[in-house]
Scaffold this motif. Sequence first.
Motif, PDB file in Angstrom:
ATOM      1  N   UNK A 100      17.714   3.646  -2.487  1.00 58.52           N
ATOM      2  CA  UNK A 100      18.883   2.832  -2.802  1.00 58.52           C
ATOM      3  C   UNK A 100      18.678   1.802  -3.902  1.00 58.52           C
ATOM      4  N   UNK A 101      17.437   1.479  -4.239  1.00 53.69           N
ATOM      5  CA  UNK A 101      17.206   0.498  -5.298  1.00 53.69           C
ATOM      6  C   UNK A 101      15.825   0.629  -5.895  1.00 53.69           C
ATOM      7  N   UNK A 102      15.544   1.774  -6.533  1.00 55.76           N
ATOM      8  CA  UNK A 102      14.189   2.009  -7.027  1.00 55.76           C
ATOM      9  C   UNK A 102      13.747   1.029  -8.112  1.00 55.76           C
ATOM     10  N   UNK A 103      14.688   0.410  -8.790  1.00 55.88           N
ATOM     11  CA  UNK A 103      14.323  -0.528  -9.849  1.00 55.88           C
ATOM     12  C   UNK A 103      13.558  -1.735  -9.347  1.00 55.88           C
ATOM     13  N   UNK A 104      13.712  -2.051  -8.063  1.00 62.60           N
ATOM     14  CA  UNK A 104      13.008  -3.196  -7.505  1.00 62.60           C
ATOM     15  C   UNK A 104      11.498  -2.960  -7.412  1.00 62.60           C
ATOM     16  N   UNK A 132       0.813  -1.212   0.000  1.00 60.13           N
ATOM     17  CA  UNK A 132       0.000   0.000   0.000  1.00 60.13           C
ATOM     18  C   UNK A 132       0.845   1.260   0.000  1.00 60.13           C
ATOM     19  N   UNK A 133       1.887   1.283   0.838  1.00 52.91           N
ATOM     20  CA  UNK A 133       2.767   2.447   0.869  1.00 52.91           C
ATOM     21  C   UNK A 133       3.530   2.598  -0.444  1.00 52.91           C
ATOM     22  N   UNK A 134       3.913   1.488  -1.056  1.00 50.09           N
ATOM     23  CA  UNK A 134       4.636   1.560  -2.333  1.00 50.09           C
ATOM     24  C   UNK A 134       3.738   2.135  -3.417  1.00 50.09           C
ATOM     25  N   UNK A 135       2.480   1.706  -3.487  1.00 50.37           N
ATOM     26  CA  UNK A 135       1.590   2.257  -4.508  1.00 50.37           C
ATOM     27  C   UNK A 135       1.266   3.720  -4.245  1.00 50.37           C
ATOM     28  N   UNK A 136       1.141   4.094  -2.982  1.00 48.65           N
ATOM     29  CA  UNK A 136       0.928   5.507  -2.687  1.00 48.65           C
ATOM     30  C   UNK A 136       2.148   6.333  -3.084  1.00 48.65           C
ATOM     31  N   UNK A 137       3.335   5.795  -2.853  1.00 53.07           N
ATOM     32  CA  UNK A 137       4.556   6.517  -3.246  1.00 53.07           C
ATOM     33  C   UNK A 137       4.656   6.639  -4.758  1.00 53.07           C
ATOM     34  N   UNK A 138       4.337   5.564  -5.471  1.00 53.71           N
ATOM     35  CA  UNK A 138       4.447   5.600  -6.931  1.00 53.71           C
ATOM     36  C   UNK A 138       3.366   6.456  -7.581  1.00 53.71           C
ATOM     37  N   UNK A 139       2.350   6.827  -6.836  1.00 56.04           N
ATOM     38  CA  UNK A 139       1.326   7.711  -7.398  1.00 56.04           C
ATOM     39  C   UNK A 139       1.777   9.175  -7.344  1.00 56.04           C
ATOM     40  N   UNK A 140       2.982   9.417  -6.840  1.00 55.42           N
ATOM     41  CA  UNK A 140       3.547  10.762  -6.837  1.00 55.42           C
ATOM     42  C   UNK A 140       4.556  10.872  -7.977  1.00 55.42           C
TER      43      UNK A 140
END
Length: 117
Positions: free
Chosen positions: A99-103, A17-25
């Motif tokens: 440190x590893x946004x590609x993941x 959930x936090x990852x999807x909220x972050x990627x919506x920015x």
Amino acid sequence: MHDALWMGAASLLNTLGMAWLALSQERHLDTVSVSAGHHPTPGPTPDSPTLRRWRLRGAALLALALGLCLWQDGAVFGSLLWLMLLSASALAVALQLSFGPGALRWLLGTSRMSVNR
């Protein structure tokens, strides 16, 4: 063992959930895209359907994790547990973006190209 499975599930839901909220920015989306080899482009509009879907998906996963914690451990300890897991998940996503946004690229799926730009 049973409690560890519920806590692991709640932790996973919080992190996703936090990852999807972050990627919506826009900034975090561009960070993940640049690490994938895409060139930065003008940001998506805040009202684009894809970003709204990601925000809704992130909020739904956070709410589901809260419900899971409340159901498993009651209102008092469940809410405290959820807040601690939420903090740990936010830290994990922030470190991953640093440190590893590609993941986190797999969360974008094929909809990265369909973001309204």
